[in-house]
Design a protein around this motif. Structure first.
Motif, mmCIF file in Angstrom:
data_model
loop_
_atom_site.group_PDB
_atom_site.id
_atom_site.type_symbol
_atom_site.label_atom_id
_atom_site.label_comp_id
_atom_site.label_asym_id
_atom_site.label_seq_id
_atom_site.Cartn_x
_atom_site.Cartn_y
_atom_site.Cartn_z
ATOM 1 N N LYS A 59 -2.384 -31.432 17.201
ATOM 2 C CA LYS A 59 -3.603 -31.297 16.418
ATOM 3 C C LYS A 59 -4.542 -32.466 16.668
ATOM 4 C CE LYS A 59 -1.414 -28.651 12.712
ATOM 5 N NZ LYS A 59 -1.149 -28.556 11.264
ATOM 6 N N GLU A 60 -5.835 -32.168 16.600
ATOM 7 C CA GLU A 60 -6.821 -33.216 16.769
ATOM 8 C C GLU A 60 -6.791 -34.144 15.550
ATOM 9 O OE1 GLU A 60 -10.232 -30.785 17.094
ATOM 10 O OE2 GLU A 60 -10.102 -30.576 19.264
ATOM 11 N N PRO A 61 -7.162 -35.396 15.727
ATOM 12 C CA PRO A 61 -7.173 -36.307 14.579
ATOM 13 C C PRO A 61 -8.210 -35.862 13.560
ATOM 14 C CG PRO A 61 -8.264 -37.298 16.473
ATOM 15 C CD PRO A 61 -7.622 -36.042 16.961
ATOM 16 N N GLU A 62 -7.812 -35.789 12.306
ATOM 17 C CA GLU A 62 -8.731 -35.437 11.236
ATOM 18 C C GLU A 62 -8.623 -36.479 10.138
ATOM 19 O OE1 GLU A 62 -8.270 -31.476 9.868
ATOM 20 O OE2 GLU A 62 -8.670 -30.562 11.820
ATOM 21 N N TRP A 63 -9.745 -36.747 9.510
ATOM 22 C CA TRP A 63 -9.807 -37.792 8.506
ATOM 23 C C TRP A 63 -10.579 -37.302 7.291
ATOM 24 C CZ3 TRP A 63 -7.671 -42.705 9.467
ATOM 25 C CH2 TRP A 63 -7.238 -42.916 10.782
ATOM 26 N N ALA A 64 -10.180 -37.764 6.132
ATOM 27 C CA ALA A 64 -10.914 -37.525 4.898
ATOM 28 C C ALA A 64 -11.213 -38.881 4.267
ATOM 29 C CB ALA A 64 -10.110 -36.640 3.951
ATOM 30 N N VAL A 65 -11.993 -38.885 3.203
ATOM 31 C CA VAL A 65 -12.378 -40.140 2.558
ATOM 32 C C VAL A 65 -12.333 -39.956 1.053
ATOM 33 C CG1 VAL A 65 -14.860 -39.611 2.529
ATOM 34 C CG2 VAL A 65 -14.107 -42.001 2.528
ATOM 35 N N ARG A 66 -11.988 -41.015 0.341
ATOM 36 C CA ARG A 66 -12.047 -40.990 -1.115
ATOM 37 C C ARG A 66 -12.289 -42.400 -1.626
ATOM 38 N NH1 ARG A 66 -5.915 -39.218 -1.731
ATOM 39 N NH2 ARG A 66 -4.884 -41.014 -0.827
ATOM 40 N N ARG A 67 -12.907 -42.459 -2.806
ATOM 41 C CA ARG A 67 -13.060 -43.766 -3.450
ATOM 42 C C ARG A 67 -11.673 -44.288 -3.787
ATOM 43 N NH1 ARG A 67 -17.567 -40.960 -5.592
ATOM 44 N NH2 ARG A 67 -16.360 -40.224 -7.366
ATOM 45 N N SER A 68 -11.429 -45.564 -3.494
ATOM 46 C CA SER A 68 -10.055 -46.057 -3.586
ATOM 47 C C SER A 68 -9.927 -47.347 -4.384
ATOM 48 C CB SER A 68 -9.496 -46.294 -2.177
ATOM 49 O OG SER A 68 -10.306 -47.216 -1.476
ATOM 50 N N GLY A 69 -11.003 -47.880 -4.900
ATOM 51 C CA GLY A 69 -10.889 -49.115 -5.661
ATOM 52 C C GLY A 69 -12.248 -49.745 -5.846
ATOM 53 N N TRP A 70 -12.273 -50.839 -6.564
ATOM 54 C CA TRP A 70 -13.534 -51.540 -6.793
ATOM 55 C C TRP A 70 -13.227 -53.017 -6.901
ATOM 56 C CZ3 TRP A 70 -10.614 -49.198 -10.377
ATOM 57 C CH2 TRP A 70 -10.275 -49.921 -11.505
#
Length: 300
Positions: A59-70
């Motif tokens: 599979k091709e590399p896939e990425w997601a994003v999320r807020r993870s801290g402050w």
């Protein structure tokens, strides 16, 4: 689309965002590990049916994003500055990363300004599943938007979580005039974008005043905080488990109000020392946008 607020105007930036893999993909205070308890990602393994063996298609590399801290730091005189961070993570298991070829690009989708961050370390390849770009070292410089001692937080097969020095190229002043905006994260290989995430709202350099008095605990409510956002107040014992919440209250968030406040007499807790937090959510089902702290500790 998120309204972009600038530093000049804001006192008058997840559940996982969807990921888009582009065609032609190639393999390719600081907070601690943003999600240490997350389940390990599955990897493809060959399966056997009778005498035939079927191997999963790479599979091709896939990425997601999320807020993870402050991060929050004091500026003196009751004034503080807070920023939200976002982490990229793979959706296809561990991915190889070549420090000489691969980079992370952060794009402000409102202004189209962008920076490209690359590991300072050269001639290295490692398997990773988590990336957190840190344009500011320990939030130094965040109040002005100046990029200082950038790092990349990384979870690899060799280390649970570690920070690596990074270089930054591009619009280095992109955070200087922006407080709230939407950002897209991209994986770049040999200067070609091979994967990108959907935009995620982030705050950088939100400056606010905060106080704790005998009658109330409050933080300044700037224009950045919209009246349809959810604000919660948490009281945590100063000693012990930081996840052991002693009080959790909804906070009125009215348009035109200049404060987010909680009266002391609303706190039904035992007398003692606590840490106070105002948590700001665009959507209560997603990770918080901001964590605002009035003072180090309060006596109740």
């Amino acid at each position: 689309m998120t309204r972009r607020l600038t530093r000049r105007s804001y006192f008058g930036a997840v559940g996982a965002a969807a990921v888009t893999a582009l065609s032609g993909c190639q393999d390719g205070g600081i907070i601690e590990d943003p999600d240490p308890d997350r389940e390990e990602l599955p990897t493809d393994t060959p399966t056997a049916t009778g005498t035939d063996t079927e191997t999963a298609t790479p599979k091709e590399p896939e990425w997601a994003v999320r807020r993870s801290g402050w991060g929050t730091r004091g500026l003196g005189g009751g004034e503080k500055v807070s920023s939200c961070r976002a982490s990229m993570y793979t959706t296809q298991g561990w991915q190889p990363f070549d420090t000489d070829r691969d980079a992370i690009r952060v794009v402000d989708v409102e202004s189209d300004q962008q920076i490209t961050m690359q590991y300072e370390q050269s001639d290295a390849t490692f398997e990773l599943e988590y990336l957190t770009p840190y344009p500011y070292f320990n939030d130094v410089g965040v109040e002005s938007g100046e990029i200082v001692e950038p790092l990349i937080g990384t979870r690899t097969t060799e280390a649970s979580y570690e920070f690596k020095d990074a270089t930054v190229e591009g619009d280095r002043t992109m955070f200087e005039d922006t407080v709230l905006s939407s950002y897209r994260f991209e994986i770049v290989v040999d200067e070609e974008v091979v994967a990108q995430t959907s935009p995620v709202e982030l705050v950088t350099g939100y400056t606010y005043e905060a106080r704790a008095t005998d009658s109330e605990i409050w933080v300044e409510r700037g224009e950045i905080i919209q009246p349809d956002w959810t604000v919660q107040f948490r009281l945590v014992p100063a000693e012990g488990d930081p996840d052991d919440t002693a009080a959790l209250l909804d906070v009125p968030n009215r348009a035109g109000s200049d404060r987010l406040s909680v009266p002391i007499d609303r706190l039904d807790v035992a007398s003692g020392r606590y840490e106070a937090h105002f948590d700001v959510y665009i959507d209560p089902e997603e990770p918080k946008l901001l964590g605002l702290t009035p003072v180090g500790e309060v006596e109740v």
